[in-house]
Design a protein around this motif. Sequence first.
Motif, PDB file in Angstrom:
ATOM      1  N   THR A 124       1.754   1.654   3.877  1.00 16.26           N
ATOM      2  CA  THR A 124       2.204   2.265   2.630  1.00 16.26           C
ATOM      3  C   THR A 124       3.448   3.116   2.889  1.00 16.26           C
ATOM      4  N   ALA A 125       3.443   3.857   3.986  1.00 15.39           N
ATOM      5  CA  ALA A 125       4.618   4.673   4.329  1.00 15.39           C
ATOM      6  C   ALA A 125       5.828   3.779   4.602  1.00 15.39           C
ATOM      7  N   THR A 126       5.602   2.665   5.279  1.00 17.02           N
ATOM      8  CA  THR A 126       6.688   1.718   5.555  1.00 17.02           C
ATOM      9  C   THR A 126       7.218   1.141   4.246  1.00 17.02           C
ATOM     10  N   ALA A 127       6.324   0.742   3.375  1.00 12.00           N
ATOM     11  CA  ALA A 127       6.727   0.186   2.085  1.00 12.00           C
ATOM     12  C   ALA A 127       7.526   1.212   1.292  1.00 12.00           C
ATOM     13  N   ARG A 128       7.064   2.464   1.289  1.00 11.87           N
ATOM     14  CA  ARG A 128       7.775   3.505   0.556  1.00 11.87           C
ATOM     15  C   ARG A 128       9.172   3.728   1.117  1.00 11.87           C
ATOM     16  N   SER A 129       9.308   3.777   2.429  1.00 11.29           N
ATOM     17  CA  SER A 129      10.636   4.010   3.014  1.00 11.29           C
ATOM     18  C   SER A 129      11.572   2.830   2.750  1.00 11.29           C
ATOM     19  N   LEU A 130      11.050   1.591   2.824  1.00 13.74           N
ATOM     20  CA  LEU A 130      11.882   0.427   2.511  1.00 13.74           C
ATOM     21  C   LEU A 130      12.285   0.423   1.037  1.00 13.74           C
ATOM     22  N   TYR A 131      11.369   0.799   0.178  1.00 21.83           N
ATOM     23  CA  TYR A 131      11.657   0.833  -1.251  1.00 21.83           C
ATOM     24  C   TYR A 131      12.709   1.897  -1.560  1.00 21.83           C
ATOM     25  N   GLU A 132      12.542   3.079  -0.978  1.00 18.06           N
ATOM     26  CA  GLU A 132      13.477   4.177  -1.264  1.00 18.06           C
ATOM     27  C   GLU A 132      14.853   3.934  -0.646  1.00 18.06           C
ATOM     28  N   SER A 133      14.915   3.182   0.453  1.00 19.46           N
ATOM     29  CA  SER A 133      16.225   2.893   1.071  1.00 19.46           C
ATOM     30  C   SER A 133      16.960   1.782   0.330  1.00 19.46           C
ATOM     31  N   LYS A 134      16.263   1.096  -0.568  1.00 13.83           N
ATOM     32  CA  LYS A 134      16.828   0.021  -1.384  1.00 13.83           C
ATOM     33  C   LYS A 134      17.396  -1.113  -0.533  1.00 13.83           C
ATOM     34  N   THR A 135      16.842  -1.314   0.651  1.00 11.62           N
ATOM     35  CA  THR A 135      17.293  -2.408   1.519  1.00 11.62           C
ATOM     36  C   THR A 135      16.570  -3.712   1.203  1.00 11.62           C
ATOM     37  N   MET A 136      15.394  -3.620   0.560  1.00 15.72           N
ATOM     38  CA  MET A 136      14.617  -4.808   0.228  1.00 15.72           C
ATOM     39  C   MET A 136      14.054  -4.663  -1.181  1.00 15.72           C
ATOM     40  N   THR A 137      13.808  -5.822  -1.810  1.00 17.66           N
ATOM     41  CA  THR A 137      13.147  -5.792  -3.110  1.00 17.66           C
ATOM     42  C   THR A 137      11.648  -5.614  -2.879  1.00 17.66           C
ATOM     43  N   VAL A 138      10.941  -5.309  -3.932  1.00 19.06           N
ATOM     44  CA  VAL A 138       9.496  -5.136  -3.832  1.00 19.06           C
ATOM     45  C   VAL A 138       8.847  -6.448  -3.395  1.00 19.06           C
ATOM     46  N   ALA A 139       9.333  -7.578  -3.922  1.00 14.22           N
ATOM     47  CA  ALA A 139       8.787  -8.882  -3.538  1.00 14.22           C
ATOM     48  C   ALA A 139       8.994  -9.134  -2.037  1.00 14.22           C
ATOM     49  N   GLU A 140      10.153  -8.770  -1.514  1.00 13.25           N
ATOM     50  CA  GLU A 140      10.420  -8.956  -0.081  1.00 13.25           C
ATOM     51  C   GLU A 140       9.526  -8.044   0.762  1.00 13.25           C
ATOM     52  N   ILE A 141       9.352  -6.812   0.330  1.00  9.85           N
ATOM     53  CA  ILE A 141       8.454  -5.884   1.046  1.00  9.85           C
ATOM     54  C   ILE A 141       7.041  -6.469   1.066  1.00  9.85           C
ATOM     55  N   GLY A 142       6.617  -7.015  -0.055  1.00  8.07           N
ATOM     56  CA  GLY A 142       5.295  -7.626  -0.137  1.00  8.07           C
ATOM     57  C   GLY A 142       5.150  -8.800   0.819  1.00  8.07           C
ATOM     58  N   ARG A 143       6.191  -9.645   0.897  1.00  9.25           N
ATOM     59  CA  ARG A 143       6.139 -10.787   1.822  1.00  9.25           C
ATOM     60  C   ARG A 143       6.058 -10.324   3.273  1.00  9.25           C
ATOM     61  N   VAL A 144       6.833  -9.295   3.614  1.00  5.61           N
ATOM     62  CA  VAL A 144       6.818  -8.774   4.982  1.00  5.61           C
ATOM     63  C   VAL A 144       5.432  -8.232   5.342  1.00  5.61           C
ATOM     64  N   LEU A 145       4.805  -7.522   4.404  1.00  5.35           N
ATOM     65  CA  LEU A 145       3.496  -6.909   4.662  1.00  5.35           C
ATOM     66  C   LEU A 145       2.328  -7.847   4.350  1.00  5.35           C
ATOM     67  N   GLY A 146       2.619  -9.005   3.760  1.00  5.43           N
ATOM     68  CA  GLY A 146       1.567  -9.980   3.476  1.00  5.43           C
ATOM     69  C   GLY A 146       0.693  -9.642   2.292  1.00  5.43           C
ATOM     70  N   VAL A 147       1.289  -8.958   1.308  1.00  2.19           N
ATOM     71  CA  VAL A 147       0.540  -8.600   0.104  1.00  2.19           C
ATOM     72  C   VAL A 147       1.393  -8.915  -1.121  1.00  2.19           C
ATOM     73  N   TYR A 153       3.320  -1.983  -5.530  1.00  2.00           N
ATOM     74  CA  TYR A 153       3.484  -0.988  -6.595  1.00  2.00           C
ATOM     75  C   TYR A 153       2.308  -0.014  -6.632  1.00  2.00           C
ATOM     76  N   ARG A 154       1.077  -0.523  -6.476  1.00  2.00           N
ATOM     77  CA  ARG A 154      -0.089   0.368  -6.464  1.00  2.00           C
ATOM     78  C   ARG A 154      -0.013   1.344  -5.297  1.00  2.00           C
ATOM     79  N   GLY A 155       0.387   0.859  -4.144  1.00  2.00           N
ATOM     80  CA  GLY A 155       0.512   1.727  -2.971  1.00  2.00           C
ATOM     81  C   GLY A 155       1.576   2.790  -3.167  1.00  2.00           C
ATOM     82  N   LEU A 156       2.693   2.396  -3.752  1.00  2.00           N
ATOM     83  CA  LEU A 156       3.765   3.354  -4.008  1.00  2.00           C
ATOM     84  C   LEU A 156       3.330   4.376  -5.055  1.00  2.00           C
TER      85      LEU A 156
END
Length: 162
Positions: A124-147, A153-156
């Motif tokens: 969740t912390a990794t997802a939040r930092s990637l989301y806030e840095s705007k380096t990846m879309t939410v869909a890409e973050i989900g693919r990386v984390l396998g969710v 969005y729920r985790g954030l």
Amino acid sequence: MSADTASRTLKSRAGSHRPELDRLWDRLRHGDTVVVWRLDRLGRSVPHLIDQLEDLQARGVGFVSLQETIDTTTPGGRLVFHVFSALAQFERDLVIERTSAGLAAARARGRVGGRPKKLTEQQTATARSLYESKTMTVAEIGRVLGVSRSTIYRGLEAKWKK
């Protein structure tokens, strides 16, 4: 006997889907009486039986069980029915009370019910930092984390509420 007061005999099958019972229920009219050999022919459990009998009563349909000598068309039969109904309600209340006490005891021991979280705190912390840095879309973050995206969005959202 007239059609309004004709007695009907119920024959049921084992299992949850009971087409003959459904057919009987469709044909019942006010003033009819359902006659069964034993109570277990109508309901598979006490709560189910009580529900069935309450439905019959609401429709103005009498009920007779030959083996247990219950006849809801008489005052004594209605008394027996109400005693059964009260016992069934008492049983339901006890189950609710025991369940609540068990859940409270489990929470006191630190157990949390429900489905396990898909994301760990670190994910969740990794997802939040990637989301806030705007380096990846939410869909890409989900693919990386396998969710899924909704899990991200729920985790954030959970982290932002804290």
